[in-house]
Design an enzyme around this catalytic site. Structure first.
Site, PDB file in Angstrom:
ATOM      1  N   ASP A 245       0.843  -1.199   0.000  1.00 12.16           N
ATOM      2  CA  ASP A 245       0.000   0.000   0.000  1.00 12.16           C
ATOM      3  C   ASP A 245       0.879   1.249   0.000  1.00 12.16           C
ATOM      4  O   ASP A 245       1.324   1.715   1.050  1.00 12.16           O
ATOM      5  CB  ASP A 245      -0.919  -0.013   1.229  1.00 12.16           C
ATOM      6  CG  ASP A 245      -1.897   1.169   1.226  1.00 12.16           C
ATOM      7  OD1 ASP A 245      -1.954   1.888   0.211  1.00 12.16           O
ATOM      8  OD2 ASP A 245      -2.600   1.342   2.245  1.00 12.16           O
ATOM      9  N   LYS A 252       1.389   7.940   0.401  1.00  9.17           N
ATOM     10  CA  LYS A 252       1.742   7.983   1.818  1.00  9.17           C
ATOM     11  C   LYS A 252       3.082   8.692   1.993  1.00  9.17           C
ATOM     12  O   LYS A 252       3.897   8.704   1.072  1.00  9.17           O
ATOM     13  CB  LYS A 252       1.891   6.555   2.365  1.00  9.17           C
ATOM     14  CG  LYS A 252       0.585   5.825   2.594  1.00  9.17           C
ATOM     15  CD  LYS A 252       0.840   4.486   3.277  1.00  9.17           C
ATOM     16  CE  LYS A 252      -0.434   3.700   3.451  1.00  9.17           C
ATOM     17  NZ  LYS A 252      -1.392   4.305   4.398  1.00  9.17           N
ATOM     18  N   ASP A 263       0.019  -5.073   4.491  1.00  7.57           N
ATOM     19  CA  ASP A 263      -1.371  -4.720   4.206  1.00  7.57           C
ATOM     20  C   ASP A 263      -2.182  -5.870   3.594  1.00  7.57           C
ATOM     21  O   ASP A 263      -3.343  -5.694   3.246  1.00  7.57           O
ATOM     22  CB  ASP A 263      -1.411  -3.468   3.313  1.00  7.57           C
ATOM     23  CG  ASP A 263      -2.578  -2.560   3.654  1.00  7.57           C
ATOM     24  OD1 ASP A 263      -3.138  -2.682   4.751  1.00  7.57           O
ATOM     25  OD2 ASP A 263      -2.933  -1.729   2.791  1.00  7.57           O
ATOM     26  N   GLU A 324      -8.012   2.428   0.224  1.00 10.09           N
ATOM     27  CA  GLU A 324      -8.231   1.438  -0.842  1.00 10.09           C
ATOM     28  C   GLU A 324      -8.751   0.112  -0.311  1.00 10.09           C
ATOM     29  O   GLU A 324      -9.391  -0.637  -1.043  1.00 10.09           O
ATOM     30  CB  GLU A 324      -6.919   1.211  -1.610  1.00 10.09           C
ATOM     31  CG  GLU A 324      -5.933   0.220  -0.978  1.00 10.09           C
ATOM     32  CD  GLU A 324      -5.433   0.631   0.414  1.00 10.09           C
ATOM     33  OE1 GLU A 324      -5.445   1.842   0.705  1.00 10.09           O
ATOM     34  OE2 GLU A 324      -5.053  -0.254   1.206  1.00 10.09           O
ATOM     35  N   ARG A 326     -11.123  -0.596   1.807  1.00  9.76           N
ATOM     36  CA  ARG A 326     -12.584  -0.687   1.786  1.00  9.76           C
ATOM     37  C   ARG A 326     -13.103  -0.892   0.368  1.00  9.76           C
ATOM     38  O   ARG A 326     -14.194  -1.442   0.173  1.00  9.76           O
ATOM     39  CB  ARG A 326     -13.192   0.561   2.447  1.00  9.76           C
ATOM     40  CG  ARG A 326     -12.880   1.847   1.746  1.00  9.76           C
ATOM     41  CD  ARG A 326     -13.109   3.058   2.637  1.00  9.76           C
ATOM     42  NE  ARG A 326     -12.017   3.237   3.604  1.00  9.76           N
ATOM     43  CZ  ARG A 326     -11.998   4.165   4.554  1.00  9.76           C
ATOM     44  NH1 ARG A 326     -13.018   4.997   4.696  1.00  9.76           N
ATOM     45  NH2 ARG A 326     -10.976   4.260   5.374  1.00  9.76           N
TER      46      ARG A 326
END
Ligand code: BES
Ligand code: ZN
Ligand code: ZN
Length: 481
Positions: A245, A252, A263, A324, A326
């Site tokens: 991620d 990020k 992740d 992302e 969800r």
């Protein structure tokens, strides 16, 4: 390391004898002799008082050495498991023998086996220096062989999940993880289906495709099915499988990205759980849906403002590409519902907010109703994992309504982030019985202590296996007999 049962007359000459001691050097039953034989000056010098976490090795007349483990005030399930975890890493011989399993508390054998098998975990695949632990066998005096075997199924599944999560994203593309899950699941008698890019397009998993768009490594969906003839319940599992991620275009910052190979912990946990349930032969049907993708940056990456259409349920305006998990879970939940399970549980490293709320050692539980919440919390308590219920507070739902689509993927506020994420997911389960486990905090242990080894934790496997046992309506004690 092998864990087995032996008789009381076992030969100790080349072994380490592991003995439990309570606070203020009170011996537990069976430890009197060993403690009486210990040199009081040595105990004094080592400041050994039987406190929880303390470990001390001394010479012994019958064994190679004796390893005293402090159990603190009380010899309970947790103190034994933790002490065994500490002890196992201290053993310098190939063999260790213990009678900690004979302490008269419920689940003592389970605690000893879990502590040893989880505490001895090492991830050495990339280490060219240093040695693995010397111990190759742990012998439990007078333990039931079948109990040991059952506990080992769950600890092995936990350690399998840990291996997957510890593997760097470089070597764990969606395709690779799908292959690894397939190999392990098939070996356990679980049937496996893996969807590649074309099938994912055909099935219209628009949210998963939106997350996958920025990566050169194509997504996968793994569907695991365990269908015993005698099934009394049907459990649907969904695991977040973001193989890395980066945040996507909503990139990020470097410190927050450091741990983002983790992740896919939800994917690892539900896969390992399904494998464990199959190996235990529990009469529970399991359908696990595992969407796997990178969340990468690239010329084709989904942009903030793009609107995605999951396989079913509300359309989604993506305002932050870093929310992302969800998105892929929306598709995963949509798919698992088609199989009409009695209960759906999703597992995900979903929000930094869950970690802010509960810290690094407690996972958040959200549930469609209080009965489902209790089912999960009771299973977690029996398994000895730490979960805490959080509210699906409906008022906050307004904050994820979109002007252009049905929902947006972020609320726009930092506050209550774990709750708004859970509310988002709730839109994809309709009136199914459902629980959402946000493991963003405890997916990784940050230090080594007891059965916890720094790195991937596998948290969730033990709780979900116990949950499956509960569905079969086994005795509430949860200990295997
Ligand atoms: N994978 C992260 C959540 C996470 C954070 C897991 C820390 C483990 C440790 C998730 O995809 C994410 O980035 N969530 C965002 C959501 C936000 C943009 C609404 C977060 O928590 O910051
Ligand atoms: Zn993210
Ligand atoms: Zn994520």
């Amino acid at each position: 390391m092998e864990i087995m049962t032996v008789g009381a007359d076992v030969d100790l000459t080349d072994a380490t004898l592991v003995v439990g001691v309570l606070a203020e050097n009170q011996p537990v039953p069976g430890a009197e002799e060993a403690l009486a034989g210990a040199d009081p000056v040595m105990l004094e010098l080592a400041k050994f008082e039987g406190k929880g976490g303390q470990v001390l090795t001394l010479p012994h007349d019958r064994a190679k050495s004796v390893l005293f483990v402090g159990l603190g005030e009380e010899a309970g399930f947790e103190s034994i498991r933790s002490a065994m975890g500490n002890a196992i890493r201290m053993v310098k011989t190939e063999r260790a023998v213990t009678n900690l399993n004979q302490i008269p508390i419920e689940g003592a054998v389970q605690a000893v086996v879990e502590g040893a098998a989880l505490g001895a975990y090492q991830f050495r695949a990339y280490k060219t220096e240093g040695e693995p632990l010397p111990i190759t066998s742990l012998e439990l005096i007078g333990a039931e062989e079948s109990t040991i075997a059952q506990v080992l199924v769950t600890t092995e599944a936990t350690n399998l999940a840990r291996d997957w999560v510890n593997t760097p994203a470089l070597d764990l593309a969606p395709e690779t993880l799908a292959d690894r899950i397939r190999t392990e699941a098939e070996a356990a008698g679980v049937s496996v289906e893996v969807w590649g890019y074309d099938r994912i397009v055909e099935e219209k998993l628009g949210a998963l495709l939106g997350v996958a768009a920025g990566s050169d490594r194509p997504p996968r969906v793994v569907i695991l099915e365990y269908r015993p003839d005698d099934a009394v319940a049907h459990l649907g599992l969904v695991g977040k499988g973001i193989t890395f991620d980066s945040g996507g275009l909503s990139l990020k910052t470097a410190p927050l990205m450091e741990e983002m190979k983790d992740d896919m912990a939800g994917a690892a946990v539900v896969s390992a759980t399904t494998i464990a349930i199959a190996r235990l032969g529990l009469p529970v049907r399991v359908t696990a849906v595992i969407p796997l993708t990178d969340n990468a940056v690239g010329g084709r990456a989904t942009r903030p403002g793009d609107i995605l259409r999951p396989v079913s349920g509300p359309t989604i305006e993506v305002l932050n590409t870093d929310a992302e998990g969800r998105l892929i879970l929306a598709d995963g939940l949509g798919l698992v519902r088609r199989h009409e399970p009695d209960l759906i549980v999703d597992v995900a490293t979903l929000t930094g907010a869950a970690r802010v709320a509960l810290g690094d050692k407690i996972a958040a539980v959200f549930a469609s109703d209080s009965e489902v919440a209790s089912t999960v919390l009771e299973a977690a308590a029996r398994a000895g994992e730490h979960f805490w219920e959080m509210p699906l507070f409906r008022d906050y739902k307004k904050s994820i309504e979109s002007d252009l689509a049905d929902l947006k993927n972020v609320s726009g506020s930092r506050y209550g982030g774990a709750i708004t994420a859970a509310l988002f997911l709730s839109s994809y389960v309709d009136d199914s019985k459902w629980a959402h486990l946000d493991i963003a905090g405890p997916a990784r242990w940050r230090e080594t202590a007891g059965e916890q080894v720094k790195g991937a934790s596998g948290v969730g496997v033990r709780t979900l296996v116990e949950l499956a046992r509960g569905l079969v309506d086994q005795p509430k004690s949860g200990t295997v007999s």
